[in-house]
Design a protein around this motif. Structure first.
Motif, PDB file in Angstrom:
ATOM      1  N   ASP A   1      69.717  53.808 -98.816  1.00  0.00           N
ATOM      2  CA  ASP A   1      70.055  53.182-100.090  1.00  0.00           C
ATOM      3  C   ASP A   1      69.175  51.954-100.322  1.00  0.00           C
TER       4      ASP A   1
ATOM      5  N   GLY B   1      76.468  53.940 -94.897  1.00  0.00           N
ATOM      6  CA  GLY B   1      75.101  54.339 -95.185  1.00  0.00           C
ATOM      7  C   GLY B   1      74.155  53.816 -94.120  1.00  0.00           C
TER       8      GLY B   1
ATOM      9  N   SER C   1      77.984  56.688 -98.623  1.00  0.00           N
ATOM     10  CA  SER C   1      77.910  58.151 -98.572  1.00  0.00           C
ATOM     11  C   SER C   1      77.164  58.653 -97.351  1.00  0.00           C
TER      12      SER C   1
ATOM     13  N   SER D   1      74.857  48.848 -97.673  1.00  0.00           N
ATOM     14  CA  SER D   1      74.003  49.968 -97.263  1.00  0.00           C
ATOM     15  C   SER D   1      74.427  51.309 -97.853  1.00  0.00           C
ATOM     16  N   GLY D   2      75.538  51.341 -98.598  1.00  0.00           N
ATOM     17  CA  GLY D   2      75.982  52.584 -99.219  1.00  0.00           C
ATOM     18  C   GLY D   2      77.195  53.182 -98.534  1.00  0.00           C
TER      19      GLY D   2
ATOM     20  N   PRO E   1      70.032  55.802-103.860  1.00  0.00           N
ATOM     21  CA  PRO E   1      69.073  56.348-102.899  1.00  0.00           C
ATOM     22  C   PRO E   1      67.641  56.028-103.285  1.00  0.00           C
TER      23      PRO E   1
ATOM     24  N   HIS F   1      79.286  50.222-104.513  1.00  0.00           N
ATOM     25  CA  HIS F   1      79.590  50.804-103.204  1.00  0.00           C
ATOM     26  C   HIS F   1      80.978  50.389-102.720  1.00  0.00           C
TER      27      HIS F   1
ATOM     28  N   ASP G   1      73.245  59.498 -98.415  1.00  0.00           N
ATOM     29  CA  ASP G   1      73.453  58.643 -99.588  1.00  0.00           C
ATOM     30  C   ASP G   1      73.804  59.456-100.832  1.00  0.00           C
TER      31      ASP G   1
END
Length: 505
Positions: free
Chosen positions: A343, A378, A331, A328-329, A298, A159, A335
């Protein structure tokens, strides 16, 4: 293969269904059946003898073994079945609730009866993929959390995001400068060990030392790599996983220069990820006090059994007083999928989920969101884990992600060196080791933070509340929200709060 009498009854392992390969890897091409002689390495994860009860005071390793180790009788029963089917035992570890088996695909299939198993290619990687459930002889399923190793598809991605703007050099920070912006205290983390989980890539120790020297950071903590399941420190791709590994080392190592760093390298598949985490938690040589995870994927791409096994490992960590931080990502709310999903492992209620902000040199700190293609914090609500009791600010019945946040915008990111080349990198990948370093500072006070979320939610005033911005699905609001959690840290206040948390018994 040993000929064995066919068991009269089998039972399916709960939660063992794996998602279809076509859903998790849409471009995967089926290559047919797996060769019966293919080598297999199977991890069986058992339940603890006594269930965990969290939050709790940290147990010593001896007390943990006495109270929670899986019974020898439970492991022996599964071991006998596996050996009858032709598998051999690589390691039996009651304290880690783990039995590792080796053999051919034919042996492994005989022992666990996967509903579907095939060979696939996605891009330049071939992997074994499993669909459907797994089974064991009747009477054994209740003791087993997961059987891992039949599914080799990649489950996680790093990430981190590189800055796209040529102006990022002037709008970004060194990691110690980020720590200073958040008011981190001067404790170097002496006597603490931060474990870093990596699923690829590597580092050169000399280049890492040069980086710290260039920053003027006096690193007194040591740096060690730990091979897990045959994987190891393998640098060579500055545009790939090397960026993740070295970002983690440089952030954690410069913000907590007195802390030892242990980097655990494993393969990027469910069993590899789990084994890296389990190895770090139960490592008596390096004995991490904090673990940082900057990889994830995800929840929809994971089997329930794998998430349950990982979550149990995180409960083990908390029981031993070990804190786990997870990105937490990058995207946003989906995610990288077509619907809202969080995530994992950040969605485990027993880790500290770390979201992202944008931290300009002047002006308010806001949610990190650079648009659909530029990355965003995320966050959202788990589809698998219920809300933990201490997440009182979350009005949803399911676990909310993230818990906390920190600088993640690549344009206000971290000035690092990857394989000898200067770069500016952001992403929630940087936030997990940043928070791990802060917890190491708190632990230096003489106590173990353990499960930090159970304490942090009591003191929202110890955070910089982020109230502006969104992650393309949820908006930041006053107080906790599923974008930046409680907010970014007021460093000295967090050290005081966590520093008086748990004492080892």
């Amino acid at each position: 293969m040993t000929n064995a009498a066919e068991p009269t009854r089998w039972e399916k392992l709960p939660f063992s269904d794996a998602p279809p390969v076509a859903r998790t890897h849409a471009r995967a091409v089926s290559l047919g059946a797996v060769e019966p002689t293919q080598d297999m390495r199977v991890l069986v994860v058992f339940r603890p003898q006594t269930p965990f009860s969290l939050p709790c005071q940290a147990l010593s390793r001896a007390a943990y073994r006495q109270k929670h180790s899986t019974s020898d009788a439970v492991i022996s029963r599964l071991r006998t079945h596996a050996e009858t089917c032709g598998l051999t035992v690589e390691r039996a570890d009651p304290a880690a609730h783990l039995l590792i088996l080796r053999g051919t695909c034919q042996h492994a299939v005989a022992a666990f009866r996967p509903a579907g198993l095939g060979l696939y290619r996605a891009g330049d990687r071939e992997f074994i993929g499993r669909e459907g459930g797994l089974s064991v002889p009747e009477g054994m399923a209740g003791d087993i959390v997961a059987v891992m190793g039949f599914d080799h598809r990649p489950v996680a991605r790093p990430h981190y995001r590189r800055a796209a703007s040529p102006n990022a050099a002037s709008t970004s920070y060194t990691p110690p400068q980020v720590a200073a912006r958040y008011g981190f205290t001067s404790e170097p983390g002496t006597g603490q060990t931060i474990g870093l989980i990596e699923l690829g890539g590597g580092y050169d120790a000399t280049q890492m030392a040069d980086y710290f020297h260039q920053l003027g950071v006096d690193r007194t903590g040591r740096l060690a790599s730990v091979s897990v399941g045959g994987a190891g420190n393998a640098p060579g791709d500055p545009n790939g996983a090397d960026g993740e590994v070295q970002l983690d080392i440089e952030v954690a190592g410069s913000v907590a220069p007195g802390a030892d760093l242990a980097v655990y390298f494993a393969s990027n598949q469910g069993s590899g990820f789990y084994e890296a985490v389990s190895t770090a938690i139960h490592d008596q040589t390096n004995a991490p006090d904090v673990i940082s995870i900057s990889w994830g994927g995800p929840e929809s791409g994971w089997s329930a059994q794998d998430m349950n096994a990982m979550d149990q490992a995180f409960q083990s960590a908390a029981t031993l007083g070990i804190s786990v931080c997870a990105a937490s990502g990058d995207s946003g709310a989906d995610d990288g999928t077509s619907s809202k999903v969080v995530d994992f492992p950040a969605s485990s209620p027993h880790v500290l989920g770390c979201g992202g902000t944008s931290l300009p040199k002047s002006g308010p700190e806001v949610v990190w969101n650079d648009g659909a293609h530029g990355g965003a914090s995320g966050g959202g609500y788990s589809g698998h884990f219920a809300k933990p009791s201490w997440q009182t600010a979350n009005r949803n019945s399911m676990r909310g992600v993230p818990d906390v946040a920190g600088n993640a915008d690549p344009e206000t990111g971290y000035q690092v060196v990857i394989d000898g080349q200067s770069s500016v990198i952001g992403g929630t990948s940087a936030v997990a080791p940043l928070w791990a370093a802060l917890i190491a500072k708190a632990n230096q006070q003489g106590t173990k933070a353990g499960l930090p979320g159970a304490v942090l939610y009591r003191r929202a005033v110890d955070f910089n509340d982020i109230t502006k911005g969104n992650n393309n699905g949820y908006s930041a609001t006053t107080g906790w929200d599923p974008v930046t959690g409680l907010g970014s840290p007021k460093g000295a206040a967090i050290v005081r709060l966590l520093g008086g948390n748990h004492a080892e018994t």
